[in-house]
Scaffold this motif. Sequence first.
Motif, mmCIF file in Angstrom:
data_model
loop_
_atom_site.group_PDB
_atom_site.id
_atom_site.type_symbol
_atom_site.label_atom_id
_atom_site.label_comp_id
_atom_site.label_asym_id
_atom_site.label_seq_id
_atom_site.Cartn_x
_atom_site.Cartn_y
_atom_site.Cartn_z
ATOM 1 N N UNK A 190 0.829 -1.211 0.000
ATOM 2 C CA UNK A 190 0.000 0.000 0.000
ATOM 3 C C UNK A 190 0.868 1.268 0.000
ATOM 4 N N UNK A 191 2.007 1.222 0.684
ATOM 5 C CA UNK A 191 2.843 2.412 0.838
ATOM 6 C C UNK A 191 4.180 2.349 0.109
ATOM 7 N N UNK A 192 4.418 1.317 -0.685
ATOM 8 C CA UNK A 192 5.644 1.209 -1.485
ATOM 9 C C UNK A 192 5.242 0.819 -2.905
ATOM 10 N N UNK A 193 5.387 1.798 -3.798
ATOM 11 C CA UNK A 193 4.978 1.587 -5.189
ATOM 12 C C UNK A 193 5.936 2.352 -6.099
ATOM 13 N N UNK A 194 5.917 2.030 -7.383
ATOM 14 C CA UNK A 194 6.860 2.655 -8.292
ATOM 15 C C UNK A 194 6.228 3.228 -9.545
ATOM 16 N N UNK A 195 6.866 4.270 -10.063
ATOM 17 C CA UNK A 195 6.458 4.921 -11.304
ATOM 18 C C UNK A 195 7.594 4.812 -12.312
ATOM 19 N N UNK A 196 7.258 4.524 -13.550
ATOM 20 C CA UNK A 196 8.242 4.524 -14.625
ATOM 21 C C UNK A 196 8.657 5.958 -14.922
#
Length: 189
Positions: free
Chosen positions: A143-149
């Motif tokens: 929920x709190x660790x995500x990534x964007x290209x």
Amino acid sequence: MTEIWRGTDYDERRLLLLGESAYSWMEDGEIVHPSSRHAVELVEDVIEHFPSNRFITLLTRALARSEWPAKEQVRAAWSTAAFTNYIEGTVGFGPRLGPSAEMWERAGKGFQGLLDDLKPNTIIVLGKTMWSLMPDADIYLTKDVQGYKTDGGGMAMCWAVEHPSAGLSWRRLAQLIAFATNREIVELD
């Protein structure tokens, strides 16, 4: 266009500290609005006059991994980081105001441009409300660790934490920054 603080050695670590927004304040009986250089001015001020305002002092302590860093430590810590607010301009007068729906929408539309410009490896998102209103990520770990290209095939991993005004301590933030950028556990002053 809002100017972003980007340390002279930013490329070494590519760490972006992403604040939510700025507000207008009273100074000498006049309402002062944050300038387009607000993020840069905050960092320049804390480098010259540590401690400074509560928010930037907390970020500085976390980056320097010390409650009372020497001036050289403050300068070195900020040299490897970038800082800006997600919402440009002011949300209004006083610290308890939040951004409007239009401000959130405008910020979301400009976020990919920020990513493509800075190409951060790590983003510390300073506020769970902001995190919940940001564009959907490309990679979902938790929920709190995500990534964007990012432009050029990179990936900016975001670590969302509560806003400093909601009780985030500099020690917790320092440990998160160390882990998120170097995968290390650190001892703090």
